[in-house]
Each structure stands twice: as C-alpha cells, then as structure tokens.
Write an enzyme that holds these catalytic residues in place. Structure first.
Site, PDB file in Angstrom:
ATOM      1  CB  SER A 293      -0.918  -0.005   1.228  1.00  0.00           C
ATOM      2  OG  SER A 293      -1.908   0.992   1.105  1.00  0.00           O
ATOM      3  CG  ASN A 294       1.219   4.186  -2.386  1.00  0.00           C
ATOM      4  OD1 ASN A 294       2.302   3.629  -2.336  1.00  0.00           O
ATOM      5  ND2 ASN A 294       0.632   4.502  -3.510  1.00  0.00           N
ATOM      6  NE  ARG A 295       4.433   6.700   5.637  1.00  0.00           N
ATOM      7  CZ  ARG A 295       4.531   5.955   6.728  1.00  0.00           C
ATOM      8  NH1 ARG A 295       3.546   5.908   7.596  1.00  0.00           N
ATOM      9  NH2 ARG A 295       5.607   5.260   6.967  1.00  0.00           N
TER      10      ARG A 295
END
Ligand code: C5P
Length: 214
Positions: A24-26
C-alpha cells in the site's frame, strides 16, 4: 455547482499479497475527503471512491468503498459521466501478480521472489477517455522539491487539465494542513499552508469558476 457531477478518489489502495498481507501507500484520505465535501457544499452531486481510511464518510456525498486499484478504476468508471474528476487517491502503482488464496508459508522464498504487475493509472485513463471525458480532470502530485517543474511534467504525462502540487517536504502526509500550488497550462497559483478543508474549498471554487466560463 448545482446540477454538476463530481467524482473524487481518496485514500490509499491496498493490494493483497495473501489474506493477511498487502502492499500500500501512505494516505490518510483527509485531503480527498475534504475535496469531496467542498464540492458537495457548493451543491454538486459528488461520488467519492475511497480506499481504506480511518476517517468517516463525508456528509452529503455518495461514498463507495474499495480496496484495490482495479476496484477503484471499476467504481470510477461506473460512476461516470461526470463534469469534474479529481484523483486524490494514493493509488499503488504495482500489485502482486497473484494474490495467494492462503497465508504464505515459507515466506522467505515467496517474499523474495514476489512478482509485481503494474496497476492501471486511473487519472490517466479518465483524462484520456475518447468519449465521456469529464470537462475538468484534476490530478494531485506529492513533491518534495522542484514542485512546479515536476507538476508541469505530470500535467503533460497524465493528460489532465490541472495538477494540485502538494509540497510534502514538511508534514503534509497525514497532517491537518497542506501547502499547495494549482498548476494548469496557463496558471500557477500558490496556496499557502492552510487546513486541508481550506485547500479543498479553493479547489472547488476554482473548478466552479472554470466550468462557468467554459
Ligand atoms: O504518478 P503519480 O502517482 O505521482 O501521480 C499522482 C496522481 O495520479 C494522483 O492524482 C493520483 O491519484 C493519480 N494516480 C492514479 N492512478 C495511479 C497512480 C496515480 O489515478 N495508478
């Protein structure tokens, strides 16, 4: 914005490796959700397509919850047509080529050889639609340096009309405030550090004005 349809993507996407792990990404979703709320406050009919976030759905907005980039693209496509598309989500550029149906054991080998495949670029897909392209397609760019130059490159690459360039060299990620620049082919507006709701209000008002003039 009464009678106008707006689609906003927000939050991260999560890309399963197996039932318990993901890439995922932040992204807190705060800026995207604030933008959806700001367009709704101007009377627009807003669909928010959000990845998993820890904040509530905005009021007066239709929120569709998704997890992966493929699901996000499908939900966006289903929500079209629209007058405005704002891609704020931190979409994962890559996903595991195959999500394992069961928790991976012997992880060392499995993780060391994790094969990734590229996700679709949702913003670019919408910006380059031959039919039913929204009148105004807006992307986001998180930059730490040379903000305007990178934003202009992104504008060309993605085929969108405007880029909101965030300066994330400070604590914009997950924080309550944001400093931004609105970049278009013939505009460059600097928006000083302000609460994300204020940045959202400015963007919705700029879009409203641009649509009224077109
Ligand atoms: O290329 P980059 O990820 O930096 O571009 C950011 C912009 O593109 C954001 O508006 C983001 O929502 C959008 N994007 C997208 N789909 C992707 C990657 C980025 O819509 N797969």
């Amino acid at each position: 914005m009464r009678g106008r349809r707006v689609i906003v993507t927000s939050g991260p996407t999560i890309e399963p490796i197996d039932p318990v792990r993901f890439l995922s990404n932040r992204s807190s979703g705060r800026q995207g959700h604030a933008i959806a709320a700001a367009f709704a406050a101007l009377g627009a009919d807003v669909t928010l397509v959000s990845g998993p976030v820890a904040i509530p759905d905005p009021e007066s907005v239709t929120t569709i919850h998704v997890e992966t980039a493929l699901e996000m693209l499908e939900a966006v496509t289903a929500a079209l047509p629209a007058d405005v598309f704002v891609g704020v989500a931190a979409v994962a550029d890559w996903r595991p080529a195959e999500a394992a149906a069961q928790k991976l054991k012997g992880e060392k080998a499995a993780m060391a050889s994790l094969t990734l495949t590229e996700n679709p670029d949702i913003l670019k897909t919408v910006a380059k639609l031959d039919q039913g392209r929204p009148a105004l397609v807006i992307g986001f760019a998180a930059e730490t340096h040379d903000v305007e130059r990178h934003a202009r490159e992104k504008l060309a690459r993605k085929g969108c009309d405007w880029i909101v360039a965030n300066d994330v060299s400070g604590d914009a990620m997950g924080g309550a405030d944001n400093a931004a620049m609105l970049i278009g082919p013939d505009r460059a507006e600097r928006w000083p550090r302000a609460p994300k709701a204020e940045i959202a209000r400015r963007l919705a008002e700029a879009a409203d004005l641009a649509l009224a003039r077109s």
